[in-house]
Design an enzyme around this catalytic site. Sequence first.
Site, short mmCIF file in Angstrom:
data_model
loop_
_atom_site.label_atom_id
_atom_site.label_comp_id
_atom_site.label_asym_id
_atom_site.label_seq_id
_atom_site.Cartn_x
_atom_site.Cartn_y
_atom_site.Cartn_z
N GLY A 40 54.49 -39.62 85.87
CA GLY A 40 52.86 -39.95 84.58
C GLY A 40 52.17 -39.58 85.61
O GLY A 40 51.41 -39.90 86.14
N GLY A 42 49.36 -40.84 83.31
CA GLY A 42 48.10 -42.12 81.91
C GLY A 42 47.07 -41.93 83.34
O GLY A 42 46.41 -41.24 84.41
N ALA A 44 46.55 -44.70 84.85
CA ALA A 44 47.45 -45.07 86.22
C ALA A 44 48.23 -43.79 86.76
O ALA A 44 47.31 -44.12 87.73
CB ALA A 44 48.53 -46.18 85.83
N HIS A 266 50.34 -55.17 66.58
CA HIS A 266 48.46 -54.22 66.27
C HIS A 266 48.49 -54.66 64.51
O HIS A 266 49.56 -53.98 63.90
CB HIS A 266 48.03 -52.97 66.88
CG HIS A 266 46.92 -53.06 66.66
ND1 HIS A 266 46.27 -53.25 66.30
CD2 HIS A 266 46.28 -53.10 68.10
CE1 HIS A 266 44.89 -52.33 66.45
NE2 HIS A 266 44.98 -52.33 67.34
N SER A 284 41.36 -48.48 64.22
CA SER A 284 40.29 -49.28 65.40
C SER A 284 40.67 -51.19 64.78
O SER A 284 39.62 -50.90 63.75
CB SER A 284 39.23 -48.70 66.34
OG SER A 284 38.47 -49.49 66.31
N ARG A 330 45.07 -60.28 67.99
CA ARG A 330 46.22 -59.85 67.44
C ARG A 330 47.54 -60.46 66.56
O ARG A 330 47.52 -59.43 65.62
CB ARG A 330 46.48 -58.70 68.27
CG ARG A 330 45.47 -57.95 68.72
CD ARG A 330 45.60 -56.34 69.74
NE ARG A 330 44.02 -55.63 69.92
CZ ARG A 330 44.49 -54.80 70.67
NH1 ARG A 330 45.13 -54.47 71.30
NH2 ARG A 330 43.42 -53.83 70.76
N ARG A 435 48.21 -59.13 75.20
CA ARG A 435 46.91 -58.64 76.14
C ARG A 435 45.71 -58.24 75.26
O ARG A 435 45.85 -58.30 73.67
CB ARG A 435 47.41 -56.90 76.39
CG ARG A 435 46.09 -56.61 77.41
CD ARG A 435 46.71 -55.11 77.10
NE ARG A 435 47.17 -53.83 76.17
CZ ARG A 435 46.45 -53.91 74.87
NH1 ARG A 435 44.88 -53.81 75.35
NH2 ARG A 435 46.59 -52.96 74.11
N LEU A 441 43.08 -50.04 79.60
CA LEU A 441 42.38 -49.69 79.93
C LEU A 441 41.87 -49.60 81.83
O LEU A 441 42.01 -48.63 82.45
CB LEU A 441 41.60 -48.56 79.57
CG LEU A 441 41.40 -48.21 77.64
CD1 LEU A 441 40.80 -47.62 77.62
CD2 LEU A 441 42.91 -47.07 77.71
#
Lengths: 637, 258, 238
Positions: A40, A42, A44, A266, A284, A330, A435, A441
Amino acid sequence: MELKSNVPAGPIEQKWTKHKFEMKLVNPANKRKYTVIVVGSGLAGASAAATLAELGYQVKCYCYQDTPRRAHSIAAQGGINAAKNYQNDGDSVFRLFYDTVKGGDFRSRESNVHRLAEVSVNIIDQCVAQGVPFAREYGGMLSNRSFGGAQVSRTFYARGQTGQQLLLGAYQALERQIGLGAVKMFTRHEMQELILVDGRARGIVTRDMISGKIESHVADAVVLATGGYASVFYLSTNAKGCNTTAIWRAYKKGAAFGNPCYTQIHPTCIPVTGEHQSKLTLMSESLRNDGRIWVPKKKGDTRSPAQIPEAERDYYLERKYPSYGNLAPRDIASRAAKAVCDEGRGVGSTGLGVYLDFADAFQRLGVDKIRERYGNLFDMYERITGENPYQVPMRIYPAAHYVMGGLWVDYNLMSTIPGLFVLGEANFSDHGANRLGASALMQGLADGYFILPYTIGNYFASNKFEKLSDTHTAYKSGESSTAARVQKFLSINGQRTVDSFHRELGGIMWDFCGMGRTEKGLQTALQKIPTLREEFWKNVRVLGTGEEINQSLEKAGRVADFLELGELMCLDALERRESCGGHFREEFQTADGEALRDDQNFTHVAAWEFAGDAKKPVRHVEPLAFENVHLATRSYK
Amino acid sequence: MNITLHVWRQKNRNAEGAFVTYQARDISPDMSFLEMLDVVNEGLILKGEEPIAFDHDCREGICGQCGVVVNGSPHGPRKATTTCQLHMRSFKDGDELTLEPWRANAFPVIKDLIVDRGAFDRIIAVGGFITAPTGNAPDGNAILVPKLAADRSMDAAACIGCGACVAACPNGSAMLFVAAKITHLGYLPQGQPERDRRALAMVARMDEEGFGTCTNHGECEAACPKEIPIEFIARMNRDFLKAALFTPAERAAASDGG
Amino acid sequence: MSSSAPAVAAVQSPAAESRLARILGSSIGQKLVMAVTGVILSGFIVGHMVGNLTVFKGAEAINAYGVALRKFPALLWAVRFGLLLSVGLHIWAYLALSFKSWGARPQGYKVAAYKEASFASRTMRWTGPILGAFVIFHILHFTTGTITPGFAFKEGDVFHNLVAGLSYAPVAAFYIVAMACLALHVFHGVWSLFQSLGISQPRYESTARRVATLFTIAVVGGFVIIPIAVLAGILKLQ
């Protein structure tokens, strides 16, 4: 299986500092003797690969895209939190820690969350030094905004493309190491199998997506940073290629899977238009700062929004949650939207949508001000829907977005398999049951830049490693099982496409393991999924060969794993007989419809152990203790 | 609506390619362009024909993986829009569309509409970064960046690396891509120490990769889904010429990022 | 594909080359050569155009101008050599850049769609060679008097040669066509100059276009007015 969290003793604010000192170090001259595989690229994965290479380890990094810069971290819009307190508004490491634990509905590990809050400040410094063009004030200082209902302004951002800019920072650091020869990058390679030797993670098997070649890669430790599995819902805000294969293969090799049912839906996505839909696009959350959410009071009201008078509109978030209103968290905003649509008051051709109306904001601030704040989002909405949001209210609906669940890891980010480390969204993470905005991020970069580089050294320094070659039987058997799987997909030649199975699985997951879950529904899903899986293995059609680019074959491998994961998610959701954060069991709610936790019986992490293909997995628990943030009921009224 | 597609099919990097015609029937104007291709592919699979291979991932216009040339326009006819964000309402019933891969020597076709854009990574790897190993950073506010510089830098940093600029350029030039990165880092105080070396190294690598040169047609700017302006190419030229003319050879080599 | 870049540190960094090699060997350096020689040639055509306009002051004026030009043969030859070198480098840079670009796009699109490329930018590769051919013809026509369709060349009588030479309609038409090519070439060239030399910035963008437009109109207007005046009978042999 024993779940040892390995959390260091001592006061919470000293644990990480003390642990960093106590961990063993690898001599600089010896670092190049260790090879680390990072799957991966991304936030991380790229940050970990670059940092490990800077330290002197030999790194091999893998991604399924054509370049590491495309990992889905790139799509994060809003921002990244850090406890800098630049705004002098009362923020602190402890407050970020407190907010994150509370936001996670008391289902995360306190020690990890505190560490996350501590290193958040270093992340911003690191990213600035790399050249991430964060928003600035006229004096040249970093700009902050308040995000996702937080009461302090601690979110750093780069327009609406924060994820992109942070990823490019990490990607550039990674490319620098590739250029220096310290990282070997394998693009368009997909991990197919985890290889264990003597019970420790010692490599992976990959399929080269261009030539179809199946190869083993040997290492002393394996790091999975492969993101989340929200694509199990078929329609989600994730990229089309996002998958669970890497962590699922690890789970089947003995890594415990933590809290698989914790998913985040979301609230502000563009609604589905029809059967052909392949992807949902997030708008957003910041839009909720100025937009008002409403539906008609009357069921089945098909009038155009302009024709519905004020008195016949229900601004349901403002009505139910007067103090937070349209900025409710959310999970709460998502469930409220589902509730009004279930009542038959949804809008749009499908009835699955609610209005997000800027008419008041246009009057209050003027169209120009709104264009300045959200112009790019309004343009995106117009591109996708063909409707002009300056003239008609936007329509939005919740969509699967993020998973808090993932492979269980200890304080060192190591899974229950020694030598297998899991970072970012792929681990069961620091977010508990829900979260907060701008925290994903932060976690990905914390894990990659500042945590793993310390803990992996301790693992190397504490163990002995014999030199292995890819001719070892463990690698050969991994290669042959991978090849057999590819051949199996190609030989079925049934009547249905891979996508049709994925779509059907997604429908089951959304209906029964989505925003509202019930015992009956989950049991239905637990019957439907194995039936669908059985049909898949008999009736899927994958054309072409394994020795070329074969996108159906790639998808088949991923969907086969989703068909197993979906079942585990439902099982976990069924056994967690409470509501918490993103997990809402309809049986467990307060009189006014809020999530009702059962702290007595469920203040723990559920970690599932694979027991064999036809057997029910075993549920282990890691008890959670809340010594610094006291258990309380979230209230956003 | 019904659309006729002429699609470039090529089995692999070395095979000869050819156009094949397909009919896309009962297409909804609400579909995205890639969803239309999904529908065509589902039909092909059920008929026993291999589906059309095309690159895509995020499908929200930010990852940069997708890209098809539609009737000669990279990413299709709509301004500032990636292929994945293009919707079928941009077309009319009965339209004939020719779908081709990015065409450039540095981007070899590897299957159907998929090309290899590895050259872009290799250009970044020689200098498209600021050397800042983890742990070295001073406090974020210790480096002041004027707002206008940060904004300009961000305009350039918005590049998604899709390669439409190369595909659109009649010369197959990658100058807009390289200029965007040089501009992104060059506007920031953090980017100054390596500015000369970056320009020299990235331009040299760009040339080695076999991209063409800029003749100021402006096609790249018109195709760019993120609307990166060609003035950034002027900025790159300035940076390069300044470095090439005034940086002594020893210093340019010595300030190597490693 | 394992697209790991070759270790950069291991190869001879191009940054370490000499400055001249860096410039001449790189695409941007070659564009610098193109731009600088373009400036020199533009300077020449401005001077040439202004000198030509003396034709409107009568035969003596332009003949005197012709004599003045030859007064210092060394200087004349230095200028001629400089111009020839500029033309040579301009063509060399053009070929070097073009071979690179042709190689970079071996296969075009079946359907072509230009969005922003102007007619001038797309025809640079045609207007350039046409101008080259024109310059050769022009020298043989008026400087050496080797090719003199439709008139008798008189050594030293610039006015006579000019007016007589352009009175022949096909030649005048060729001059006008060549000047149209010059307009296209100079317009795109001058604007490109701002880009290639790195002068262009967002706030100069429209200025660069305006400068290119005015320059083109002034220079090419000054040239093309002469064959038109001859054809219209405004300029004629006494």
